[in-house]
Enzyme design. Structure first.
Site, mmCIF file in Angstrom:
data_model
loop_
_atom_site.group_PDB
_atom_site.id
_atom_site.type_symbol
_atom_site.label_atom_id
_atom_site.label_comp_id
_atom_site.label_asym_id
_atom_site.label_seq_id
_atom_site.Cartn_x
_atom_site.Cartn_y
_atom_site.Cartn_z
ATOM 1 N N ASP A 72 39.685 -26.544 13.427
ATOM 2 C CA ASP A 72 39.954 -25.480 14.388
ATOM 3 C C ASP A 72 38.802 -24.478 14.423
ATOM 4 O O ASP A 72 37.899 -24.534 13.578
ATOM 5 C CB ASP A 72 41.277 -24.765 14.054
ATOM 6 C CG ASP A 72 41.430 -24.459 12.559
ATOM 7 O OD1 ASP A 72 40.418 -24.534 11.830
ATOM 8 O OD2 ASP A 72 42.545 -24.145 12.129
ATOM 9 N N ASN A 141 53.255 -19.464 7.213
ATOM 10 C CA ASN A 141 54.398 -19.736 8.096
ATOM 11 C C ASN A 141 54.553 -21.233 8.346
ATOM 12 O O ASN A 141 55.262 -21.645 9.252
ATOM 13 C CB ASN A 141 54.233 -18.973 9.418
ATOM 14 C CG ASN A 141 52.968 -19.393 10.160
ATOM 15 O OD1 ASN A 141 52.226 -20.252 9.678
ATOM 16 N ND2 ASN A 141 52.718 -18.793 11.306
ATOM 17 N N HIS A 143 52.016 -23.252 9.154
ATOM 18 C CA HIS A 143 51.088 -23.840 10.130
ATOM 19 C C HIS A 143 50.133 -24.835 9.482
ATOM 20 O O HIS A 143 49.779 -24.715 8.319
ATOM 21 C CB HIS A 143 50.372 -22.777 10.972
ATOM 22 C CG HIS A 143 49.294 -21.999 10.291
ATOM 23 N ND1 HIS A 143 49.049 -20.670 10.557
ATOM 24 C CD2 HIS A 143 48.364 -22.353 9.374
ATOM 25 C CE1 HIS A 143 48.018 -20.264 9.848
ATOM 26 N NE2 HIS A 143 47.593 -21.252 9.114
ATOM 27 N N GLU A 148 51.058 -23.328 15.123
ATOM 28 C CA GLU A 148 52.033 -22.358 14.645
ATOM 29 C C GLU A 148 53.454 -22.906 14.813
ATOM 30 O O GLU A 148 53.659 -23.888 15.542
ATOM 31 C CB GLU A 148 51.868 -21.056 15.440
ATOM 32 C CG GLU A 148 50.457 -20.468 15.397
ATOM 33 C CD GLU A 148 50.115 -19.804 14.066
ATOM 34 O OE1 GLU A 148 50.811 -20.039 13.052
ATOM 35 O OE2 GLU A 148 49.123 -19.052 14.020
#
Ligand code: GLP
Length: 255
Positions: A72, A141, A143, A148
């Protein structure tokens, strides 16, 4: 080696200190490259894979024919920004390992048409025959890369908004929260699952809850990391702090 079984597949999870984790993960990379010198390896940023990169830098295997693809990149940072993933990878991976940056690919986030840049990145990965080994971390979280919670399992490389929790977690690298980019280009979950082997590295007590959820909880877009349970070949490393919530499950399996 400790092993937990999920959804009919085995995720091999090894719990060890940073040094051992780095050495063993490096061995996985070195074995692959010994068999396939021009292997395609996916790079992850974040603090978790650092012991792997350090061990590789120490061992100095010949990686000259390997092709590298980042997971990313942030959108909106000027080229050369020290917190861009291009720069982070140059500093933490390319320089210490002596990699030629021309062999290290990231999504081109400086093109005006970002959707096209994302699609081109997906095609570039496909064009080299896909990723042999993807190094991957896990966000607080759940990810994976910047996928997400709520991301479809069939997602491909695309432009995405960062979750508030992710921006807050990554604010430690920027002068203030307002300086953290709001968007990124990230490989999708389906792109990541296409990798022939996944090398998951998770470290720190703050990951104990989410690692437990990802590896033993329901497979659901609410926890993108749970998609790992669907991959046939995951090698996972965690430090004892990150694995703390998994220990009872491990003990049960080992009986
Ligand atoms: C970032 C990256 C992820 C990484 C995550 C966890 O948000 N985009 O690829 O897995 O952080 O990083 P760390 O290992 O530092 O906790």
């Amino acid at each position: 080696m400790s092993e937990i079984l999920r959804t009919g597949r085995a995720i091999k999870l090894q719990v060890c200190d940073d040094d051992t984790l780095g050495r063993l993960a490096a061995r996985t990379v070195e074995r692959l490259v010994a068999e396939k010198p021009d292997a395609v390896i996916g790079l992850a940023t974040g603090s978790s894979p650092v012991p792997l990169y350090e061990a590789l830098a120490e061992n100095k295997p010949n990686l000259s024919d390997v092709r590298w693809f980042a997971l990313d990149e942030y959108v909106g940072l000027p080229a050369g920004h020290p917190q861009s993933y291009a720069e982070t990878i140059r500093r933490e991976v390319c320089d210490p390992l002596g990699l030629d940056t021309a062999r290290v690919h990231l999504p081109d986030v400086h093109r005006p048409d970002l959707a096209q840049a994302a699609a081109d990145y997906e095609n570039l990965i496909r064009g080299v025959g896909g990723v042999d080994l993807q190094v991957i971390g896990l966000g607080h979280n759940g990810h994976l890369a910047f996928n997400e919670p709520g991301t479809a399992f069939g997602s491909r490389t695309r432009v995405e908004a960062l979750a508030d929790r992710t921006r807050r977690a990554n604010a430690r690298f920027f002068p203030s929260l307002a300086d953290v980019p709001t968007h990124c280009v990230t490989q999708g979950l389906a792109t990541i699952l296409d990798a022939r082997r996944l090398l998951l590295i998770v470290r720190g007590a703050d990951k104990a809850e989410i690692l437990h959820r990802a590896l033993t909880g329901p497979v659901s877009p609410n926890c993108p990391g749970s998609v790992l349970q669907l991959h046939p070949d995951v090698i996972a490393f965690a430090d004892p702090e990150a694995a703390a919530r998994l220990m009872p499950a491990l003990a049960e399996v080992q009986g």
